[in-house]
Design a protein around this motif. Structure first.
Motif, PDB file in Angstrom:
ATOM      1  N   LEU A  29     -13.310   4.945 -11.511  1.00 16.99           N
ATOM      2  CA  LEU A  29     -12.017   5.235 -12.384  1.00 16.99           C
ATOM      3  C   LEU A  29     -10.966   4.239 -12.682  1.00 16.99           C
ATOM      4  CD1 LEU A  29     -11.734   9.241 -11.795  1.00 16.99           C
ATOM      5  CD2 LEU A  29     -12.141   8.300 -14.053  1.00 16.99           C
ATOM      6  N   TYR A  30     -10.745   3.753 -11.297  1.00 17.20           N
ATOM      7  CA  TYR A  30      -9.672   2.930 -11.377  1.00 17.20           C
ATOM      8  C   TYR A  30     -10.214   1.527 -12.051  1.00 17.20           C
ATOM      9  CZ  TYR A  30      -8.676  -1.616  -8.774  1.00 17.20           C
ATOM     10  OH  TYR A  30      -8.248  -3.123  -8.411  1.00 17.20           O
ATOM     11  N   PHE A  31     -11.487   1.191 -11.975  1.00 19.92           N
ATOM     12  CA  PHE A  31     -12.089   0.052 -12.676  1.00 19.92           C
ATOM     13  C   PHE A  31     -11.870   0.411 -14.018  1.00 19.92           C
ATOM     14  CE2 PHE A  31     -14.777  -1.106  -8.822  1.00 19.92           C
ATOM     15  CZ  PHE A  31     -13.861  -2.199  -8.485  1.00 19.92           C
ATOM     16  N   LEU A  32     -12.308   1.484 -14.600  1.00 20.45           N
ATOM     17  CA  LEU A  32     -12.441   1.822 -16.106  1.00 20.45           C
ATOM     18  C   LEU A  32     -11.010   1.792 -16.817  1.00 20.45           C
ATOM     19  CD1 LEU A  32     -13.707   2.730 -18.600  1.00 20.45           C
ATOM     20  CD2 LEU A  32     -13.487   4.988 -17.782  1.00 20.45           C
ATOM     21  N   ALA A  33      -9.976   2.418 -16.105  1.00 17.17           N
ATOM     22  CA  ALA A  33      -8.888   2.302 -16.222  1.00 17.17           C
ATOM     23  C   ALA A  33      -8.128   0.789 -16.441  1.00 17.17           C
ATOM     24  CB  ALA A  33      -7.793   3.432 -15.594  1.00 17.17           C
ATOM     25  N   LEU A  53      -5.352  -5.435  -5.136  1.00 16.73           N
ATOM     26  CA  LEU A  53      -6.145  -5.128  -4.045  1.00 16.73           C
ATOM     27  C   LEU A  53      -5.514  -3.665  -3.473  1.00 16.73           C
ATOM     28  CD1 LEU A  53      -6.162  -8.340  -2.240  1.00 16.73           C
ATOM     29  CD2 LEU A  53      -8.406  -7.179  -3.318  1.00 16.73           C
ATOM     30  N   SER A  54      -4.185  -3.657  -3.416  1.00 16.50           N
ATOM     31  CA  SER A  54      -3.675  -2.368  -3.173  1.00 16.50           C
ATOM     32  C   SER A  54      -4.069  -0.990  -3.871  1.00 16.50           C
ATOM     33  CB  SER A  54      -2.049  -2.217  -3.099  1.00 16.50           C
ATOM     34  OG  SER A  54      -1.677  -3.604  -2.578  1.00 16.50           O
ATOM     35  N   LEU A  55      -4.280  -1.096  -5.175  1.00 13.65           N
ATOM     36  CA  LEU A  55      -5.119  -0.019  -5.933  1.00 13.65           C
ATOM     37  C   LEU A  55      -6.198   0.416  -5.231  1.00 13.65           C
ATOM     38  CD1 LEU A  55      -3.990  -0.973  -9.404  1.00 13.65           C
ATOM     39  CD2 LEU A  55      -3.159   0.875  -8.579  1.00 13.65           C
ATOM     40  N   PHE A  56      -6.938  -0.705  -5.235  1.00 13.71           N
ATOM     41  CA  PHE A  56      -8.460  -0.390  -4.472  1.00 13.71           C
ATOM     42  C   PHE A  56      -8.368   0.078  -3.092  1.00 13.71           C
ATOM     43  CE2 PHE A  56     -12.125  -1.811  -2.147  1.00 13.71           C
ATOM     44  CZ  PHE A  56     -13.043  -1.460  -2.964  1.00 13.71           C
ATOM     45  N   PHE A  58      -2.016   2.697 -14.595  1.00 17.17           N
ATOM     46  CA  PHE A  58      -1.339   2.194 -16.002  1.00 17.17           C
ATOM     47  C   PHE A  58       0.048   1.798 -15.429  1.00 17.17           C
ATOM     48  CE2 PHE A  58      -3.787   5.076 -19.184  1.00 17.17           C
ATOM     49  CZ  PHE A  58      -4.764   4.256 -19.139  1.00 17.17           C
ATOM     50  N   THR A  59       0.485   2.562 -14.472  1.00 14.00           N
ATOM     51  CA  THR A  59       2.001   2.319 -13.912  1.00 14.00           C
ATOM     52  C   THR A  59       2.078   0.890 -13.343  1.00 14.00           C
ATOM     53  OG1 THR A  59       2.438   4.508 -13.555  1.00 14.00           O
ATOM     54  CG2 THR A  59       3.908   2.884 -12.402  1.00 14.00           C
ATOM     55  N   ILE A  60       0.982   0.426 -12.438  1.00 12.41           N
ATOM     56  CA  ILE A  60       0.836  -0.879 -12.001  1.00 12.41           C
ATOM     57  C   ILE A  60       0.968  -1.789 -12.894  1.00 12.41           C
ATOM     58  CG2 ILE A  60      -0.154  -2.303 -10.343  1.00 12.41           C
ATOM     59  CD1 ILE A  60       1.464   0.091  -9.053  1.00 12.41           C
ATOM     60  N   ARG A  61       0.015  -1.682 -13.749  1.00 13.79           N
ATOM     61  CA  ARG A  61      -0.190  -2.628 -14.914  1.00 13.79           C
ATOM     62  C   ARG A  61       1.019  -3.010 -15.489  1.00 13.79           C
ATOM     63  NH1 ARG A  61      -5.368  -4.600 -15.378  1.00 13.79           N
ATOM     64  NH2 ARG A  61      -4.227  -5.886 -16.689  1.00 13.79           N
ATOM     65  N   LEU A  74       0.905  -1.462   0.178  1.00 13.91           N
ATOM     66  CA  LEU A  74      -0.133  -0.044   0.223  1.00 13.91           C
ATOM     67  C   LEU A  74       0.741   1.293  -0.009  1.00 13.91           C
ATOM     68  CD1 LEU A  74      -3.059  -1.130   2.560  1.00 13.91           C
ATOM     69  CD2 LEU A  74      -3.057  -0.853  -0.009  1.00 13.91           C
ATOM     70  N   TYR A  75       1.834   1.202   0.775  1.00  8.41           N
ATOM     71  CA  TYR A  75       2.837   2.479   0.713  1.00  8.41           C
ATOM     72  C   TYR A  75       3.379   2.749  -0.687  1.00  8.41           C
ATOM     73  CZ  TYR A  75       2.443   3.400   5.682  1.00  8.41           C
ATOM     74  OH  TYR A  75       1.993   3.961   6.988  1.00  8.41           O
ATOM     75  N   PRO A  76       3.971   1.670  -1.446  1.00  8.82           N
ATOM     76  CA  PRO A  76       4.485   2.175  -2.581  1.00  8.82           C
ATOM     77  C   PRO A  76       3.216   2.506  -3.531  1.00  8.82           C
ATOM     78  CG  PRO A  76       5.439   0.031  -1.837  1.00  8.82           C
ATOM     79  CD  PRO A  76       4.345   0.649  -0.979  1.00  8.82           C
ATOM     80  N   VAL A  77       2.338   1.760  -3.624  1.00 10.23           N
ATOM     81  CA  VAL A  77       1.158   2.202  -4.486  1.00 10.23           C
ATOM     82  C   VAL A  77       0.896   3.817  -4.212  1.00 10.23           C
ATOM     83  CG1 VAL A  77      -1.214   1.791  -5.024  1.00 10.23           C
ATOM     84  CG2 VAL A  77       0.354  -0.061  -4.945  1.00 10.23           C
TER      85      VAL A  77
END
Length: 265
Positions: free
Chosen positions: A233-237, A111-114, A40-43, A6-9
């Protein structure tokens, strides 16, 4: 337990917000772009495991006819069946769990993104690397009048207190849900078309049902559960990235097998 992710995200989100707020000024646009580029970065970092997953699935698909023969031959002896299938994978340098293990590596990141986005809650003093000012900045940000930290089903009085209303939330939230659901549907349909349905008709039926249920679940969760606009927005991206990535990587994997016949469809 998830703090190590979570901290890096949240740091990546902070970085992108710093970049876009410097270019565009503080406001909703900077936060929207920060959320999108966080995804986009995480993916992008997970492209290699996704490619490994596709390659593993391709190898397993080639073995499907032989696996079916083994199952028919040793239908009454599950132990012998498992050993023969395991030997077949070993002889061909594949693994029945290869694709699954690659997919499991992606779960902590998703999960971290969410949870980072859900962490921008009213009254929160901080959200990992964000201080109180960062939390308030996110909660005050809007997309066409819909606050990123609020959700459609929130009580009208709460929406008014945050400077928005149901009409704006619906006008922005519903298109986001529809687009995210459509991207999910197209991705799953593309995957189903490439699936070998002859060896596992039950799995094909489940996959086909999920192709319709997943987009419906997107609409239901966004409309009736506390899913903020920022999370939509997270889901859409994420779903748009999945759709494009699946198209590109599947063509890449096909090209590795038949380079002279590859066509980008």
């Amino acid at each position: 337990m998830f703090d190590v992710f979570l901290y890096p995200v949240s740091a990546v989100l902070w970085f992108w917000h710093l970049i876009f707020s410097s270019l565009l000024g503080p406001g909703g646009t900077a936060w929207v772009l920060a959320v999108v580029f966080l995804v986009f970065t995480i993916r992008a970092l997970l492209v290699r495991p996704a490619l490994s997953q596709l390659r593993a699935a391709k190898r397993t698909q080639k073995l499907a006819p032989q696996i079916q023969k083994i199952r028919e031959k040793h239908r009454g002896d599950r132990g012998r069946m498992a050993r023969e299938i395991q030997k077949l994978h070993a002889d061909n340098g594949s693994s029945p769990l290869g694709g699954c293990l690659s997919a499991l590596l992606q779960i902590p990141a998703f999960l971290s993104l969410f949870w980072v986005l859900r962490g921008f809650a009213p009254g929160a003093e901080s959200n990992y690397v964000f201080d109180r000012a960062g939390v308030d900045s996110f909660l005050n940000a809007d997309l066409f009048g819909a606050k990123l930290g609020n959700w459609i089903s929130q009580p009208a009085a709460d929406l008014i207190a945050f400077g928005t209303d149901r009409a704006h939330m619906v006008a922005v939230g519903v298109p986001l849900m529809i687009l995210a659901g459509l991207a999910t549907f197209l991705s799953m349909r593309m995957s189903l078309r490439r699936q070998d349905t002859t060896t596992s008709p039950q799995l094909a039926s489940v996959s086909k049902a999920m192709m319709y249920l997943a987009p419906i679940g997107m609409l239901v969760s966004g409309a009736f559960f506390p899913v903020p606009i920022g999370v939509l927005l997270y889901f859409l991206a994420g779903n748009l990235w999945t759709f494009v990535q699946q198209h590109v990587l599947t063509n890449l994997v096909d090209g590795e097998e038949h380079p002279q016949e590859t066509k980008w469809r």
